[in-house]
Scaffold this motif. Structure first.
Motif, mmCIF file in Angstrom:
data_model
loop_
_atom_site.group_PDB
_atom_site.id
_atom_site.type_symbol
_atom_site.label_atom_id
_atom_site.label_comp_id
_atom_site.label_asym_id
_atom_site.label_seq_id
_atom_site.Cartn_x
_atom_site.Cartn_y
_atom_site.Cartn_z
ATOM 1 N N SER A 167 0.771 -1.365 0.257
ATOM 2 C CA SER A 167 0.261 -0.013 0.082
ATOM 3 C C SER A 167 1.032 1.228 -0.401
ATOM 4 O O SER A 167 0.598 2.255 -0.563
ATOM 5 N N ILE A 168 1.986 1.462 0.744
ATOM 6 C CA ILE A 168 3.272 2.457 0.368
ATOM 7 C C ILE A 168 3.446 3.115 -0.599
ATOM 8 O O ILE A 168 3.278 3.838 -1.455
ATOM 9 N N PHE A 169 3.927 1.729 -1.340
ATOM 10 C CA PHE A 169 4.255 1.319 -3.063
ATOM 11 C C PHE A 169 2.594 2.294 -4.014
ATOM 12 O O PHE A 169 2.999 3.644 -4.737
ATOM 13 N N GLU A 170 1.826 1.684 -3.834
ATOM 14 C CA GLU A 170 0.677 2.224 -4.582
ATOM 15 C C GLU A 170 -0.713 3.771 -3.554
ATOM 16 O O GLU A 170 -0.916 4.172 -5.142
ATOM 17 N N GLN A 171 -0.134 4.202 -2.624
ATOM 18 C CA GLN A 171 -0.025 5.400 -2.473
ATOM 19 C C GLN A 171 0.556 6.183 -3.704
ATOM 20 O O GLN A 171 -0.210 7.493 -3.583
ATOM 21 N N SER A 172 1.994 5.980 -3.410
ATOM 22 C CA SER A 172 2.729 7.137 -4.337
ATOM 23 C C SER A 172 2.667 6.744 -5.444
ATOM 24 O O SER A 172 1.958 7.515 -6.730
ATOM 25 N N LEU A 173 2.174 5.678 -6.482
ATOM 26 C CA LEU A 173 1.424 5.056 -7.674
ATOM 27 C C LEU A 173 0.793 4.794 -8.113
ATOM 28 O O LEU A 173 0.919 3.712 -7.908
ATOM 29 N N PRO A 174 -0.655 4.891 -7.756
ATOM 30 C CA PRO A 174 -1.365 3.820 -7.640
ATOM 31 C C PRO A 174 -2.164 3.200 -9.199
ATOM 32 O O PRO A 174 -1.965 1.850 -8.855
#
Length: 177
Positions: free
Chosen positions: A31-38
Motif C-alpha cells: 500500500s505504501i507503493f500504491e499510495q505513491s503510484l496507484p
C-alpha cells in the motif's frame, strides 16, 4: 582464485514456501507503493506471481520478468518508502530463483522482501525504528519451517547493505535462534 561455494540441498517445496513467505512479507508494504503510484501494478504483479509459484505454478520467464519489472518500479518510485516497497515485491518474485549455493548472498534472497518491507514502513513512518521492528517481528513469527531450514544451511547474512542490510542481519539472527 576463490573457490566456488559448496552446494546445499534445496528442494522445490522449500522454494515454494520461501516464495510464498516473501510474497506475504512484501504485501505488508504494498500500500505504501500504491499510495505513491496507484496506477502502477508492477509490484502487485510481482507479488501475485510469487504467490502463483508458491501455490504450485511453474517457475517461468514471466515470473523472473515480474521481479525485474518491480525492481524498475522501485527506480521510478516517487518516494524512498515507495521504492523500498517495490524492492520488497521484486525480492518476493525473485525468491523462486534462490540458488543452491552455500553463499551468504543467498540470505538476501530469502529475507530481502521482509527487510525492504520493514524499511518501507520505517521510512513511511518518518524513520520510527519501531515500525521496522514490528514488521520484522511479524516476519519472524510467520516464517515457515523452510525459511529457517534453508537459512541453517547457509552462512550468516553478509555485512554491508546499509539499513536494509542491518534489517536482514537482525531477522537472520532471530530466525537462526
Amino acid at each position: 582464485m576463490a573457490a566456488e561455494p559448496d552446494d546445499i540441498e534445496l528442494y522445490e517445496h522449500e522454494l515454494r514456501e520461501i516464495a510464498g513467505y516473501a510474497a506475504d512479507c512484501a504485501r505488508r508494504s504494498l500500500s505504501i507503493f500504491e499510495q505513491s503510484l496507484p496506477a502502477d501494478t508492477r509490484p502487485r504483479d510481482a507479488i501475485d506471481s510469487a504467490d502463483a509459484y508458491a501455490g504450485g505454478g511453474r517457475r517461468t520467464g514471466a515470473l523472473r520478468q515480474s521481479a525485474w519489472a518491480a525492481y524498475k518500479a522501485a527506480q521510478e518510485a516517487g518516494t524512498p518508502a515507495a521504492a523500498d516497497a517495490a524492492r520488497a515485491a521484486s525480492h518476493a518474485a525473485a525468491a523462486a530463483y534462490l540458488h543452491p549455493k552455500a553463499s551468504a548472498h543467498q540470505v538476501k534472497h530469502i529475507l530481502g522482501a521482509a527487510a525492504h518491507a520493514a524499511r518501507a514502513g520505517e521510512l513511511a513512518s518518518g524513520e520510527v525504528r519501531g515500525a521496522a521492528a514490528d514488521t520484522l517481528e511479524w516476519a519472524r513469527q510467520h516464517a515457515p519451517a523452510a525459511v529457517s531450514a534453508v537459512l541453517g544451511r547457509l552462512p550468516a547474512a553478509p555485512a554491508g547493505g546499509g539499513r536494509v542490510g542491518e534489517l536482514i542481519r537482525e531477522l537472520d539472527a532471530s530466525l537462526r535462534d
